[in-house]
Design an enzyme around this catalytic site. Structure first.
Site, PDB file in Angstrom:
ATOM      1  N   ASN A 222       0.552  -1.482  -0.114  1.00  0.00           N
ATOM      2  CA  ASN A 222      -0.395   0.250  -0.155  1.00  0.00           C
ATOM      3  C   ASN A 222       1.277   1.364  -0.096  1.00  0.00           C
ATOM      4  O   ASN A 222       1.153   1.056   0.720  1.00  0.00           O
ATOM      5  CB  ASN A 222      -0.836   0.183   0.697  1.00  0.00           C
ATOM      6  CG  ASN A 222      -1.852   1.296   1.541  1.00  0.00           C
ATOM      7  OD1 ASN A 222      -1.912   1.975   0.344  1.00  0.00           O
ATOM      8  ND2 ASN A 222      -2.580   1.020   2.475  1.00  0.00           N
TER       9      ASN A 222
ATOM     10  N   LYS B  93      -0.078   4.282  -0.647  1.00  0.00           N
ATOM     11  CA  LYS B  93      -0.421   5.693   0.380  1.00  0.00           C
ATOM     12  C   LYS B  93      -0.098   6.803  -0.809  1.00  0.00           C
ATOM     13  O   LYS B  93       0.119   6.556  -2.037  1.00  0.00           O
ATOM     14  CB  LYS B  93      -0.156   5.403   1.418  1.00  0.00           C
ATOM     15  CG  LYS B  93      -0.016   4.538   2.151  1.00  0.00           C
ATOM     16  CD  LYS B  93      -0.157   4.992   3.802  1.00  0.00           C
ATOM     17  CE  LYS B  93      -0.123   3.619   4.304  1.00  0.00           C
ATOM     18  NZ  LYS B  93      -0.562   3.451   6.482  1.00  0.00           N
TER      19      LYS B  93
ATOM     20  N   HIS C 156      -9.697   1.301   4.569  1.00  0.00           N
ATOM     21  CA  HIS C 156      -8.488   1.243   5.374  1.00  0.00           C
ATOM     22  C   HIS C 156      -8.840   2.588   7.165  1.00  0.00           C
ATOM     23  O   HIS C 156      -8.908   3.265   6.473  1.00  0.00           O
ATOM     24  CB  HIS C 156      -7.210   2.184   4.944  1.00  0.00           C
ATOM     25  CG  HIS C 156      -5.932   2.217   5.187  1.00  0.00           C
ATOM     26  ND1 HIS C 156      -5.594   3.498   6.082  1.00  0.00           N
ATOM     27  CD2 HIS C 156      -4.996   1.358   4.803  1.00  0.00           C
ATOM     28  CE1 HIS C 156      -4.285   2.763   6.533  1.00  0.00           C
ATOM     29  NE2 HIS C 156      -3.685   1.667   5.746  1.00  0.00           N
TER      30      HIS C 156
ATOM     31  N   GLU D 180      -6.919   5.305   7.945  1.00  0.00           N
ATOM     32  CA  GLU D 180      -6.627   6.539   7.255  1.00  0.00           C
ATOM     33  C   GLU D 180      -7.982   6.879   6.849  1.00  0.00           C
ATOM     34  O   GLU D 180      -8.274   8.308   6.692  1.00  0.00           O
ATOM     35  CB  GLU D 180      -5.329   6.413   7.242  1.00  0.00           C
ATOM     36  CG  GLU D 180      -4.057   6.303   7.283  1.00  0.00           C
ATOM     37  CD  GLU D 180      -3.475   5.719   6.672  1.00  0.00           C
ATOM     38  OE1 GLU D 180      -3.075   5.644   5.598  1.00  0.00           O
ATOM     39  OE2 GLU D 180      -2.505   4.997   6.764  1.00  0.00           O
TER      40      GLU D 180
ATOM     41  N   GLU E  33      -6.065  -4.877  11.040  1.00  0.00           N
ATOM     42  CA  GLU E  33      -4.355  -4.047  11.084  1.00  0.00           C
ATOM     43  C   GLU E  33      -4.878  -3.205  12.018  1.00  0.00           C
ATOM     44  O   GLU E  33      -6.319  -2.045  12.453  1.00  0.00           O
ATOM     45  CB  GLU E  33      -4.295  -3.004   9.469  1.00  0.00           C
ATOM     46  CG  GLU E  33      -4.199  -3.230   8.382  1.00  0.00           C
ATOM     47  CD  GLU E  33      -3.856  -2.417   7.636  1.00  0.00           C
ATOM     48  OE1 GLU E  33      -2.950  -2.474   7.388  1.00  0.00           O
ATOM     49  OE2 GLU E  33      -4.245  -1.749   7.162  1.00  0.00           O
TER      50      GLU E  33
ATOM     51  N   GLY F 182       2.457   2.878  10.975  1.00  0.00           N
ATOM     52  CA  GLY F 182       2.934   3.946  10.464  1.00  0.00           C
ATOM     53  C   GLY F 182       3.896   4.140  12.164  1.00  0.00           C
ATOM     54  O   GLY F 182       3.974   5.093  12.206  1.00  0.00           O
TER      55      GLY F 182
ATOM     56  N   SER G 204       3.241  -2.023  10.547  1.00  0.00           N
ATOM     57  CA  SER G 204       4.446  -1.908  10.728  1.00  0.00           C
ATOM     58  C   SER G 204       5.204  -3.541  10.505  1.00  0.00           C
ATOM     59  O   SER G 204       6.086  -3.582  11.283  1.00  0.00           O
ATOM     60  CB  SER G 204       4.543  -1.772  12.261  1.00  0.00           C
ATOM     61  OG  SER G 204       4.591  -0.087  12.754  1.00  0.00           O
TER      62      SER G 204
ATOM     63  N   GLY H 184       2.533  -1.705   4.575  1.00  0.00           N
ATOM     64  CA  GLY H 184       3.080   0.238   3.787  1.00  0.00           C
ATOM     65  C   GLY H 184       4.596   0.983   3.321  1.00  0.00           C
ATOM     66  O   GLY H 184       4.319   0.216   2.527  1.00  0.00           O
ATOM     67  N   GLY H 185       4.900   1.418   5.174  1.00  0.00           N
ATOM     68  CA  GLY H 185       6.351   1.562   4.842  1.00  0.00           C
ATOM     69  C   GLY H 185       7.236   0.857   3.803  1.00  0.00           C
ATOM     70  O   GLY H 185       7.966   1.205   3.286  1.00  0.00           O
TER      71      GLY H 185
HETATM   72  P1  PGA Z   1       2.731   0.405   7.514  1.00  0.00           P
HETATM   73  O1  PGA Z   1       0.779   0.730   6.922  1.00  0.00           O
HETATM   74  O2  PGA Z   1       3.183  -0.933   7.357  1.00  0.00           O
HETATM   75  O3  PGA Z   1       3.830   1.587   7.358  1.00  0.00           O
HETATM   76  O4  PGA Z   1       2.524   0.386   9.040  1.00  0.00           O
HETATM   77  C1  PGA Z   1       0.618  -0.614   6.569  1.00  0.00           C
HETATM   78  C2  PGA Z   1      -0.966   0.174   6.450  1.00  0.00           C
HETATM   79  O5  PGA Z   1      -1.614   0.919   6.514  1.00  0.00           O
HETATM   80  O6  PGA Z   1      -1.202  -0.733   5.518  1.00  0.00           O
END
Ligand code: PGA
Length: 253
Positions: A10, A12, A99, A101, A171, A177, A217, A238-239
């Site tokens: 992802n 983002k 998600h 966010e 999640e 994050g 994470s 994500g990251g």
């Molecule tokens: P992250 O994000 O791996 O950066 O924690 C995961 C996500 O939001 O799907």
């Protein structure tokens, strides 16, 4: 059939166009040199890069392109929105929905999320449905009922033919994050809980066909332990999906 291994990147709102194309190329190079094990890889750039990304991965059976969101309306006067039908016409095969966010910054409700899921399924796109509790809900021990409510208000309204085309991503919001991953034990318990919610509604044969991913994470160091836990069928990353070597290492975990 049992649930399938899936790892989703992802991206983002990161990477300019040139950087995103470089990332796809770097990943496809790593995959053609080293080959990952039988896992479906979903890359989710922003809408603008989808067409080019689909072109770049077209010779890679294991790589699919996903969107990060879609409209809860099917078509019409909704300025700025992108419909499930539009995504389908571009060759998009997966789409992240719900998600945290989007729930937090764009006021998405469970009922909007269910509308999106239904439109995606009508357009033959697999929704990657996200659920997860906030830190205070983890700390005050209400997290199981929070997840159960999220599921009851969304995916558990689908019938068995529909649910087998949905991917669920657990999640925990406190892990997204933040660098603070759920332990394999915490994640495993929640995946077991989600699996049991699916069994209660659809029976074991159907529940087993639904992949449940962990997100929050996840990185090359913790992926192996998480992914070898029962009912964790892959990850939503994500990251770490923004760095080709890290993402590849997670794919191989
Ligand atoms: P992250 O994000 O791996 O950066 O924690 C995961 C996500 O939001 O799907």
């Amino acid at each position: 059939m049992s649930s399938h291994k899936i790892v989703v990147g992802n991206w983002k709102m990161n990477k300019d166009y040139h950087q995103a194309i470089e990332l796809v190329k770097h990943l496809t190079n790593l995959i053609s040199e080293r080959k990952p094990l039988n896992t479906t890889i979903v890359l989710s750039p922003n809408f603008l890069y989808i067409k080019d990304a689909i072109e770049l991965v077209k010779d890679f059976e294991c790589i699919k392109i996903g969107a990060q969101n879609c409209s809860h309306k099917s078509s019409g006067a909704y300025t700025g929105e992108v419909s499930a039908e539009m995504l389908s016409s571009m060759g998009v095969e997966f789409c992240i929905v719900g998600h945290s966010e989007r729930r937090e910054y764009f006021a998405e409700t469970d009922s909007m999320i269910l509308e999106k899921i239904i439109l995606l399924l009508q357009n033959k796109i697999k929704p990657i449905y996200c659920c997860g509790e906030k830190l205070e809900e983890r700390e005050n021990d209400t997290f199981c009922s929070v997840i159960e409510n999220q599921l009851n208000n969304s995916v558990l309204n689908l019938n068995a033919n529909q649910i087998v085309n949905v991917v669920i991503a657990y999640e925990p919001v406190w892990a997204i994050g933040t660098g603070k991953t759920a332990s394999a034990k915490q994640a495993g318990e929640m995946h077991q809980f989600i699996y049991e919610c699916l069994i209660k509604k659809y029976g074991a044969e159907t529940a087993e066909q639904v992949s449940i991913l962990y997100g929050g994470s996840c990185n090359p160091k913790n992926a192996q332990e998480l992914f070898s836990t029962k009912h964790i069928n892959g990850g939503l990353i994500g990251g770490a999906s923004l760095i080709a070597e890290d993402f590849y290492s997670i794919l191989n975990s």
